[in-house]
Design an enzyme around this catalytic site. Structure first.
Site, mmCIF file in Angstrom:
data_model
loop_
_atom_site.group_PDB
_atom_site.id
_atom_site.type_symbol
_atom_site.label_atom_id
_atom_site.label_comp_id
_atom_site.label_asym_id
_atom_site.label_seq_id
_atom_site.Cartn_x
_atom_site.Cartn_y
_atom_site.Cartn_z
ATOM 1 N N ASP A 1 37.630 61.263 39.703
ATOM 2 C CA ASP A 1 38.363 62.578 40.771
ATOM 3 C C ASP A 1 37.738 63.105 41.091
ATOM 4 O O ASP A 1 36.001 63.368 41.118
ATOM 5 C CB ASP A 1 38.827 63.414 39.795
ATOM 6 C CG ASP A 1 39.801 62.788 38.100
ATOM 7 O OD1 ASP A 1 40.700 61.621 38.516
ATOM 8 O OD2 ASP A 1 40.384 63.926 37.663
ATOM 9 N N SER B 1 28.380 64.316 40.211
ATOM 10 C CA SER B 1 27.083 63.663 41.327
ATOM 11 C C SER B 1 27.659 62.821 42.139
ATOM 12 O O SER B 1 29.820 63.256 42.717
ATOM 13 C CB SER B 1 26.248 62.829 40.167
ATOM 14 O OG SER B 1 25.814 62.319 40.481
ATOM 15 N N HIS C 1 35.442 54.450 36.104
ATOM 16 C CA HIS C 1 35.998 53.839 35.935
ATOM 17 C C HIS C 1 35.751 52.606 36.296
ATOM 18 O O HIS C 1 36.041 52.588 38.124
ATOM 19 C CB HIS C 1 37.946 53.818 35.556
ATOM 20 C CG HIS C 1 38.038 55.204 34.325
ATOM 21 N ND1 HIS C 1 38.936 55.336 33.256
ATOM 22 C CD2 HIS C 1 38.525 56.457 34.881
ATOM 23 C CE1 HIS C 1 38.747 55.945 33.219
ATOM 24 N NE2 HIS C 1 38.043 56.923 33.096
#
Length: 271
Positions: A79, A240, A137
Site C-alpha cells: 500500500d 519506507s 508481498h
C-alpha cells in the site's frame, strides 16, 4: 565507525515502539497514533488489541485480499504512493522527477550484472507513509537469486527529502533482492530503510538485521527459492520505500506518478 544520528534516533524510537506498556497506557498510545496519522483500520483489528506500537505498525490484514486472476498481471507489493516511474537510462533512475541517481551505487558490487540487465527497462518507486499497511508481498512469481543488506543512514524518505536530498536512496540503508521471473528475465526489488525504528524484515532470510551494528554489506544466495505472486515476504517497521526494476520488455506499467495503490492492485502487464 560510529552510528549516524538517524540510526541512533531510530533505535531510541524502536525501543519505545517495541515496549509493551500497561494496557490503559498502551491503548492510549495506539489510539493516539491512529488518530494522529489517520489510519484506516477497517481491514485490521481494533487498535487496542495490539500489544505494542510496533505490532500496530506491522499489522496483518484480518482477511486476505483477492489476488487478480491471470498470471499476466503484476500486482502492487504494498500500500503506497507512486513517487516516480520511468525508464532506466544510462544506468540512472530517479528518486523523484529531477533527482537522478546511479544504479551501480544503489545495487552495490554484488549486483553489477543485474544493473546491466535492467538497462532500458522500467523503474517504479513506491513510498509507504507511516499510516500505510507496512507488509510487502511478491508482485509476480519470482525466483529469488540473492539478497544483499547494505548498511547506511536512515533519513526520512518523504516528499521534502525526495525533492531536496540528492542520492537519498543510495545513502540510506537498504536490502537489494535480485530475482528472475518465469521467463528468466531479471527483476530487482530494493527495500529502502527510513527514520524511526528503521527495521526491514525478510521472512526468507533471518540473518539480515537492519539498523544494527553491521557495517559492511552482507550477501546471501539461494538455489531454488520461488515466491508466488501475492506471497508475504516481510515488512517495514515504520514507513519506507520499495523500488522495483524490471528488464526491458518484461512488463508494461499501468501506473502514474502520484497514484495511490494498494497491495493486489494491478500495476503492470507481464509480457
Amino acid at each position: 565507525m560510529s552510528k549516524h544520528y538517524t540510526s541512533v534516533i531510530s533505535n531510541l524510537f524502536g525501543k519505545f515502539a517495541h515496549t509493551e506498556f500497561p494496557a490503559i497506557i498502551q491503548h492510549t498510545i495506539n489510539a493516539g497514533y491512529v488518530k494522529l496519522m489517520g489510519l484506516d483500520m477497517s481491514e485490521f483489528r481494533e487498535p487496542a488489541r495490539y500489544a505494542t506500537l510496533n505490532k500496530l505498525f506491522t499489522r496483518a490484514l484480518e482477511k486476505p485480499r483477492k489476488i487478480p486472476e491471470g498470471k499476466s498481471k503484476m500486482i502492487s507489493s504494498v500500500d503506497a504512493r507512486v513517487t516516480d516511474c520511468g525508464t532506466v537510462t544510462g544506468g540512472k533512475a530517479y528518486q523523484i522527477k529531477g533527482m537522478e541517481y546511479g544504479l551501480e551505487e544503489l545495487f552495490g558490487t554484488y549486483h553489477r550484472e543485474a544493473m546491466e540487465k535492467v538497462e532500458g527497462g522500467t523503474f517504479m518507486n513506491f513510498y509507504l507513509s507511516p499510516k500505510d499497511y507496512h507488509r510487502y508481498h511478491i508482485p509476480m512469481d519470482l525466483k529469488v537469486l540473492s539478497a544483499t543488506h547494505i548498511p547506511g543512514k536512515l533519513y526520512p524518505v518523504n516528499f521534502p527529502l525526495l525533492r531536496n536530498k540528492k542520492d537519498l536512496f543510495i545513502e540510506n540503508e537498504r536490502v537489494v533482492i535480485e530475482c528472475l521471473d518465469r521467463k528468466k528475465r531479471t527483476h530487482v526489488l530494493v527495500l529502502v530503510g527510513a527514520l524511526n525504528v528503521g527495521k526491514m524484515v525478510l521472512l526468507f532470510e533471518k540473518n539480515i538485521r537492519t539498523n544494527s551494528d553491521i557495517r559492511e554489506p552482507q550477501h546471501y544466495t539461494y538455489d531454488d527459492l520461488w515466491l508466488e505472486r501475492g506471497e508475504l515476504f516481510g515488512w517495514f517497521e515504520m514507513g519506507s520505500t520499495l523500488l522495483i526494476f524490471s528488464k526491458k520488455g518484461s512488463i508494461v506499467p499501468e501506473i502514474a506518478v502520484n497514484q495511490k495503490v494498494k497491495f493486489t492492485d494491478v500495476i503492470a502487464k507481464i509480457k
